[in-house]
Design an enzyme around this catalytic site. Sequence first.
Site, PDB file in Angstrom:
ATOM      1  N   CYS A 113      41.107  45.400 -18.876  1.00 30.14           N
ATOM      2  CA  CYS A 113      40.464  45.789 -17.609  1.00 30.14           C
ATOM      3  C   CYS A 113      39.758  47.143 -17.689  1.00 30.14           C
ATOM      4  O   CYS A 113      38.975  47.487 -16.812  1.00 30.14           O
ATOM      5  CB  CYS A 113      41.488  45.784 -16.484  1.00 30.14           C
ATOM      6  SG  CYS A 113      42.116  44.130 -16.176  1.00 30.14           S
ATOM      7  N   HIS A 253      38.503  49.952 -10.666  1.00 30.23           N
ATOM      8  CA  HIS A 253      38.758  48.593 -11.153  1.00 30.23           C
ATOM      9  C   HIS A 253      39.489  47.824 -10.044  1.00 30.23           C
ATOM     10  O   HIS A 253      40.335  48.385  -9.342  1.00 30.23           O
ATOM     11  CB  HIS A 253      39.620  48.659 -12.419  1.00 30.23           C
ATOM     12  CG  HIS A 253      40.159  47.330 -12.844  1.00 30.23           C
ATOM     13  ND1 HIS A 253      39.338  46.252 -13.068  1.00 30.23           N
ATOM     14  CD2 HIS A 253      41.433  46.897 -13.042  1.00 30.23           C
ATOM     15  CE1 HIS A 253      40.096  45.207 -13.413  1.00 30.23           C
ATOM     16  NE2 HIS A 253      41.360  45.577 -13.395  1.00 30.23           N
ATOM     17  N   ASN A 283      40.340  39.770  -9.605  1.00 28.52           N
ATOM     18  CA  ASN A 283      40.246  40.633 -10.782  1.00 28.52           C
ATOM     19  C   ASN A 283      39.423  39.922 -11.855  1.00 28.52           C
ATOM     20  O   ASN A 283      39.888  38.953 -12.455  1.00 28.52           O
ATOM     21  CB  ASN A 283      41.662  40.937 -11.290  1.00 28.52           C
ATOM     22  CG  ASN A 283      41.664  41.886 -12.477  1.00 28.52           C
ATOM     23  OD1 ASN A 283      40.613  42.186 -13.045  1.00 28.52           O
ATOM     24  ND2 ASN A 283      42.844  42.341 -12.861  1.00 28.52           N
TER      25      ASN A 283
HETATM   26  O1  UT7 Z   1      44.022  44.606 -14.054  1.00 28.42           O
HETATM   27  C1  UT7 Z   1      44.939  44.733 -15.095  1.00 28.42           C
HETATM   28  C2  UT7 Z   1      46.158  45.372 -14.663  1.00 28.42           C
HETATM   29  N1  UT7 Z   1      46.912  44.507 -13.819  1.00 28.42           N
HETATM   30  C3  UT7 Z   1      47.369  44.979 -12.687  1.00 28.42           C
HETATM   31  O2  UT7 Z   1      47.063  46.075 -12.323  1.00 28.42           O
HETATM   32  C4  UT7 Z   1      48.337  44.132 -11.907  1.00 28.42           C
HETATM   33  C5  UT7 Z   1      49.535  44.956 -11.546  1.00 28.42           C
HETATM   34  N2  UT7 Z   1      50.552  44.226 -10.855  1.00 28.42           N
HETATM   35  C6  UT7 Z   1      50.397  43.783  -9.583  1.00 28.42           C
HETATM   36  O3  UT7 Z   1      49.339  43.913  -9.009  1.00 28.42           O
HETATM   37  C7  UT7 Z   1      51.582  43.217  -8.871  1.00 28.42           C
HETATM   38  O4  UT7 Z   1      52.750  43.478  -9.617  1.00 28.42           O
HETATM   39  C8  UT7 Z   1      51.488  41.692  -8.580  1.00 28.42           C
HETATM   40  C9  UT7 Z   1      50.398  41.426  -7.561  1.00 28.42           C
HETATM   41  C10 UT7 Z   1      51.192  40.957  -9.861  1.00 28.42           C
HETATM   42  C11 UT7 Z   1      52.796  41.207  -8.013  1.00 28.42           C
HETATM   43  O5  UT7 Z   1      53.103  41.904  -6.804  1.00 28.42           O
HETATM   44  P1  UT7 Z   1      54.541  42.570  -6.599  1.00 28.42           P
HETATM   45  O6  UT7 Z   1      54.528  43.169  -5.268  1.00 28.42           O
HETATM   46  O7  UT7 Z   1      54.789  43.454  -7.782  1.00 28.42           O
HETATM   47  O8  UT7 Z   1      55.477  41.298  -6.590  1.00 28.42           O
HETATM   48  P2  UT7 Z   1      56.713  41.015  -7.529  1.00 28.42           P
HETATM   49  O9  UT7 Z   1      56.266  40.669  -8.903  1.00 28.42           O
HETATM   50  O10 UT7 Z   1      57.712  42.108  -7.373  1.00 28.42           O
HETATM   51  O11 UT7 Z   1      57.293  39.731  -6.836  1.00 28.42           O
HETATM   52  C12 UT7 Z   1      57.875  39.786  -5.526  1.00 28.42           C
HETATM   53  C13 UT7 Z   1      58.264  38.387  -5.125  1.00 28.42           C
HETATM   54  C14 UT7 Z   1      59.043  37.657  -6.218  1.00 28.42           C
HETATM   55  O12 UT7 Z   1      59.981  36.825  -5.573  1.00 28.42           O
HETATM   56  P3  UT7 Z   1      61.528  37.254  -5.489  1.00 28.42           P
HETATM   57  O13 UT7 Z   1      61.976  37.386  -6.926  1.00 28.42           O
HETATM   58  O14 UT7 Z   1      61.540  38.551  -4.754  1.00 28.42           O
HETATM   59  O15 UT7 Z   1      62.158  36.125  -4.760  1.00 28.42           O
HETATM   60  C15 UT7 Z   1      58.002  36.781  -6.861  1.00 28.42           C
HETATM   61  O16 UT7 Z   1      58.545  35.616  -7.447  1.00 28.42           O
HETATM   62  O17 UT7 Z   1      57.074  37.625  -4.907  1.00 28.42           O
HETATM   63  C16 UT7 Z   1      57.142  36.425  -5.686  1.00 28.42           C
HETATM   64  N3  UT7 Z   1      55.787  36.031  -6.050  1.00 28.42           N
HETATM   65  C17 UT7 Z   1      55.021  35.285  -5.263  1.00 28.42           C
HETATM   66  N4  UT7 Z   1      55.244  34.725  -4.060  1.00 28.42           N
HETATM   67  C18 UT7 Z   1      54.238  34.011  -3.517  1.00 28.42           C
HETATM   68  C19 UT7 Z   1      55.109  36.364  -7.171  1.00 28.42           C
HETATM   69  N5  UT7 Z   1      53.886  35.813  -7.113  1.00 28.42           N
HETATM   70  C20 UT7 Z   1      53.813  35.144  -5.950  1.00 28.42           C
HETATM   71  C21 UT7 Z   1      52.798  34.380  -5.333  1.00 28.42           C
HETATM   72  N6  UT7 Z   1      53.046  33.841  -4.119  1.00 28.42           N
HETATM   73  N7  UT7 Z   1      51.581  34.187  -5.886  1.00 28.42           N
END
Ligand code: UT7
Length: 330
Positions: A113, A253, A283
């Site tokens: 990215c 980004h 993204n």
């Molecule tokens: O561009 C390159 C660099 N990449 C980035 O900058 C991405 C960085 N990371 C992020 O933007 C975030 O970590 C994500 C958007 C990928 C995820 O958001 P988060 O707030 O960190 O969520 P999480 O991974 O902590 O997940 C929270 C909950 C989990 O459920 P439990 O374990 O709390 O029951 C996930 O399983 O949300 C769940 N979850 C979803 N739920 C509905 C994860 N993806 C989804 C989804 N829909 N698509």
Amino acid sequence: MAAAITSVAGYLPEDRLTNKDLEKMVDTSDEWIRTRTGIEERRILKDPTKATSDMGAEAVRALCSKSGLDPTDIDLIVCATVTPDMLFPSTANLIGHKVGATKAWGFDLSAACSGFLFALKTAAQFVENGTAKNVVVVGADKMSSIVDYTDRTTCVLFGDAAAAVLLQNDEGDCGILDSQLYSDGSGGDYLCMPAGGSLRPSSHETVDAKQHFIFQDGQPVFKAAVTKMADVSYEIMQRNNLTADDVAWLVPHQANLRIIDATQRRTGVPKDKVMINIQKYGNTTAATIPLCLHDWESQLTRGDNLILAAFGGGFTWGSVYVKWAYDGKK
Ligand code: UT7
């Protein structure tokens, strides 16, 4: 000699993949995606015969036509991508062929990215040292080719696009004035495509294990992105004696609206001076920053101070200070 962006063009495939569409594919919701990422829809290159170079070539054709540059006058094409058409030849090579840039040499640059910023800085050197007059920097990624559409943690995030800028010498004081780029390989495992390279060549096993798709451990990536993208933007402003009032536009980004907001708060640049189009495209990896420049081009004027910032797989991150070189309304 100063390397300045003198034109910008973008290409977006027509097909849209909305949050509602994704609700039918995986266990997710429009509400979750909007609140956690800011994304509403993304573009997908559906034609199976088309690849990253086709989107890149569309962007470069548009760039040539709007700037009046004959493709045979391009000296160099640098393509930032993590979704090359194939491991080799380079996608830059294929783009050059497709647009008729018969006198250009080219190469790909892999920094996920942050790819566009790394490519911009690299390409600028050739204008600055006088070895090239017309340099094209392309950010292009067909992310849909490496997304697992059964994995809700990644499939909601990415889209396909390409955008390109032309770099030429600026006679005045505009151009790419400063940059600070970083790489930290200790973050490599958190965001990667595990197989298909020399470590794990493609095999039935790697396909069965879904190792040809993006793997992301979202939380550590998020944590690193939030601090590092904000810190490096602040660092480059400080070093160039720029206050928030001096910055015409922050160009981040587009990975997650919450990461963009953190950078906005750290730099103090007002919200209405931050380019945000993540809701429309998701993204698009190497294409996000030039796509922003493309979308906002008509609002840019010569002398505007732009702070570009990115964070991505690798880990890679950085910021580039650009003094915009032309009036975009024309
Ligand atoms: O561009 C390159 C660099 N990449 C980035 O900058 C991405 C960085 N990371 C992020 O933007 C975030 O970590 C994500 C958007 C990928 C995820 O958001 P988060 O707030 O960190 O969520 P999480 O991974 O902590 O997940 C929270 C909950 C989990 O459920 P439990 O374990 O709390 O029951 C996930 O399983 O949300 C769940 N979850 C979803 N739920 C509905 C994860 N993806 C989804 C989804 N829909 N698509």
